[in-house]
Motif scaffolding. Structure first.
Motif, PDB file in Angstrom:
ATOM      1  N   GLU A   1       3.736  10.151 -10.295  1.00  0.00           N
ATOM      2  CA  GLU A   1       2.489   9.296 -10.711  1.00  0.00           C
ATOM      3  C   GLU A   1       2.547   7.896  -9.824  1.00  0.00           C
ATOM      4  OE1 GLU A   1       0.850   9.616 -13.468  1.00  0.00           O
ATOM      5  OE2 GLU A   1       1.533  11.393 -13.418  1.00  0.00           O
ATOM      6  N   ASP A   2       3.492   7.266  -9.362  1.00  0.00           N
ATOM      7  CA  ASP A   2       3.035   5.689  -8.629  1.00  0.00           C
ATOM      8  C   ASP A   2       1.835   6.963  -7.746  1.00  0.00           C
ATOM      9  OD1 ASP A   2       4.033   4.434 -10.039  1.00  0.00           O
ATOM     10  OD2 ASP A   2       6.385   4.793  -8.815  1.00  0.00           O
ATOM     11  N   LEU A   3       2.475   7.758  -6.506  1.00  0.00           N
ATOM     12  CA  LEU A   3       1.444   8.136  -5.384  1.00  0.00           C
ATOM     13  C   LEU A   3       0.880   8.567  -5.931  1.00  0.00           C
ATOM     14  CD1 LEU A   3       4.863  10.586  -3.970  1.00  0.00           C
ATOM     15  CD2 LEU A   3       3.977   8.638  -2.833  1.00  0.00           C
ATOM     16  N   LEU A   4      -0.098   9.082  -7.178  1.00  0.00           N
ATOM     17  CA  LEU A   4      -0.819   9.419  -7.313  1.00  0.00           C
ATOM     18  C   LEU A   4      -1.639   8.204  -7.835  1.00  0.00           C
ATOM     19  CD1 LEU A   4      -0.590  12.813  -9.322  1.00  0.00           C
ATOM     20  CD2 LEU A   4      -1.012  12.717  -6.588  1.00  0.00           C
ATOM     21  N   SER A   5      -1.536   7.844  -7.924  1.00  0.00           N
ATOM     22  CA  SER A   5      -1.859   6.294  -8.448  1.00  0.00           C
ATOM     23  C   SER A   5      -2.091   4.981  -7.548  1.00  0.00           C
ATOM     24  CB  SER A   5      -1.208   5.412  -9.926  1.00  0.00           C
ATOM     25  OG  SER A   5      -0.030   5.084  -9.001  1.00  0.00           O
ATOM     26  N   GLY A   6      -1.353   5.757  -6.033  1.00  0.00           N
ATOM     27  CA  GLY A   6      -1.329   4.397  -5.379  1.00  0.00           C
ATOM     28  C   GLY A   6      -0.252   3.006  -5.144  1.00  0.00           C
ATOM     29  N   ALA A   7       0.387   3.171  -6.526  1.00  0.00           N
ATOM     30  CA  ALA A   7       1.249   2.557  -6.606  1.00  0.00           C
ATOM     31  C   ALA A   7       2.123   2.112  -5.667  1.00  0.00           C
ATOM     32  CB  ALA A   7       1.378   1.939  -8.202  1.00  0.00           C
ATOM     33  N   ALA A   8       2.182   2.896  -5.191  1.00  0.00           N
ATOM     34  CA  ALA A   8       3.655   3.453  -4.934  1.00  0.00           C
ATOM     35  C   ALA A   8       3.389   2.484  -3.361  1.00  0.00           C
ATOM     36  CB  ALA A   8       4.550   4.319  -4.141  1.00  0.00           C
ATOM     37  N   GLU A   9       2.136   3.143  -2.697  1.00  0.00           N
ATOM     38  CA  GLU A   9       1.880   2.120  -1.015  1.00  0.00           C
ATOM     39  C   GLU A   9       1.360   1.077  -1.489  1.00  0.00           C
ATOM     40  OE1 GLU A   9      -1.773   3.589   1.283  1.00  0.00           O
ATOM     41  OE2 GLU A   9      -1.511   5.742   0.122  1.00  0.00           O
ATOM     42  N   ARG A  10       0.993   0.488  -2.342  1.00  0.00           N
ATOM     43  CA  ARG A  10       0.691  -0.894  -2.948  1.00  0.00           C
ATOM     44  C   ARG A  10       1.871  -2.070  -3.129  1.00  0.00           C
ATOM     45  NH1 ARG A  10      -3.227   0.917  -6.507  1.00  0.00           N
ATOM     46  NH2 ARG A  10      -1.787   0.770  -7.659  1.00  0.00           N
TER      47      ARG A  10
ATOM     48  N   VAL B   1       6.688 -10.525  -8.985  1.00  0.00           N
ATOM     49  CA  VAL B   1       5.318 -10.528  -8.976  1.00  0.00           C
ATOM     50  C   VAL B   1       4.975  -8.744  -9.219  1.00  0.00           C
ATOM     51  CG1 VAL B   1       3.379  -9.616  -6.866  1.00  0.00           C
ATOM     52  CG2 VAL B   1       4.891 -11.121  -6.787  1.00  0.00           C
ATOM     53  N   ASP B   2       5.865  -7.697  -9.632  1.00  0.00           N
ATOM     54  CA  ASP B   2       5.107  -6.280  -9.293  1.00  0.00           C
ATOM     55  C   ASP B   2       5.950  -5.715 -10.841  1.00  0.00           C
ATOM     56  OD1 ASP B   2       4.341  -3.779  -8.877  1.00  0.00           O
ATOM     57  OD2 ASP B   2       6.634  -3.531  -7.332  1.00  0.00           O
ATOM     58  N   GLY B   3       6.956  -6.325 -10.798  1.00  0.00           N
ATOM     59  CA  GLY B   3       6.968  -6.403 -12.347  1.00  0.00           C
ATOM     60  C   GLY B   3       8.041  -5.037 -12.661  1.00  0.00           C
ATOM     61  N   GLY B   4       8.435  -4.533 -11.157  1.00  0.00           N
ATOM     62  CA  GLY B   4       9.230  -3.555 -11.226  1.00  0.00           C
ATOM     63  C   GLY B   4      10.353  -3.143 -10.044  1.00  0.00           C
ATOM     64  N   ALA B   5      11.273  -1.783  -9.457  1.00  0.00           N
ATOM     65  CA  ALA B   5      10.926  -1.707  -8.403  1.00  0.00           C
ATOM     66  C   ALA B   5       9.979  -0.460  -7.373  1.00  0.00           C
ATOM     67  CB  ALA B   5      12.469  -1.047  -8.363  1.00  0.00           C
ATOM     68  N   PRO B   6       9.914  -1.077  -5.963  1.00  0.00           N
ATOM     69  CA  PRO B   6       9.086  -0.181  -6.029  1.00  0.00           C
ATOM     70  C   PRO B   6       9.226   1.644  -6.506  1.00  0.00           C
ATOM     71  CG  PRO B   6       9.830  -0.421  -4.350  1.00  0.00           C
ATOM     72  CD  PRO B   6      10.455  -1.044  -5.187  1.00  0.00           C
ATOM     73  N   ALA B   7       8.945   2.424  -6.483  1.00  0.00           N
ATOM     74  CA  ALA B   7       9.070   4.150  -6.337  1.00  0.00           C
ATOM     75  C   ALA B   7       9.795   4.528  -5.383  1.00  0.00           C
ATOM     76  CB  ALA B   7       7.426   4.939  -5.743  1.00  0.00           C
TER      77      ALA B   7
END
Length: 173
Positions: free
Chosen positions: A143-152, A25-31
């Protein structure tokens, strides 16, 4: 106790299934998981290929140990009852049996030490690889924290984990 053990085992299986689904689903590991995919500990080759063979060898070793212990007890009794002329022969037999057992024990310790050393070498290599990529990993985390990807990613992971836990509980009932 059985239920707790089953829950732990099922959660382990559920975690591996979930990780694969999340990766699709995600395409990679979380931050939060900045380790490379190959850093996961690998099972021993013998355990992967033939777990029954490992179990059988342990069973055979245990049987051999019990047999030696029984033989040692018999020889000690025989030595105590033996005459002065028979004692050296019985003592030599006892020495041979004890020597065999101790040699096997030492060989087992050496094999275990070699396995642990190989495992330590693998972890040292992984650590060196991580240290080489450390600035890149830090930048990706930011980058993940700033873009919100880490939270998602974290929310998706938590949701999937809860679903797997619920399914595991239902299977236990």
């Amino acid at each position: 106790m059985k239920n707790a053990f089953l829950a732990v085992v099922l959660l382990g299986f559920a975690g591996t299934l979930f990780a694969q689904e999340l990766k699709e689903v995600d395409g990679g590991a979380p931050a939060e998981c900045s380790l490379p995919a190959d850093s996961a500990p690998k099972a021993r080759a013998s355990a992967q290929t033939a777990p029954q063979a490992v179990f059988e060898s342990r069973r055979q070793a245990k049987k051999a140990f019990k047999k030696r212990r029984k033989q040692i007890r018999k020889l000690v009794k025989k030595y105590r009852k033996a005459s002065a002329q028979e004692k050296p022969a019985v003592k030599a037999q006892l020495y041979a049996v004890v020597s065999e057992g101790m040699d096997k024990g030492l060989a087992g310790m050496k094999a275990r030490l070699a396995e642990e050393q190989a495992n330590l070498d693998r972890w040292n290599q992984k650590l060196a690889q991580e240290e080489a990529r450390w600035p890149e990993i830090k930048a990706q985390q930011v980058e993940d924290l700033l873009s919100g990807a880490a939270e998602r990613k974290h929310k998706l992971a938590r949701k999937a984990w809860k679903q797997e836990l619920k399914a595991a509980r239902l299977r236990l009932r």
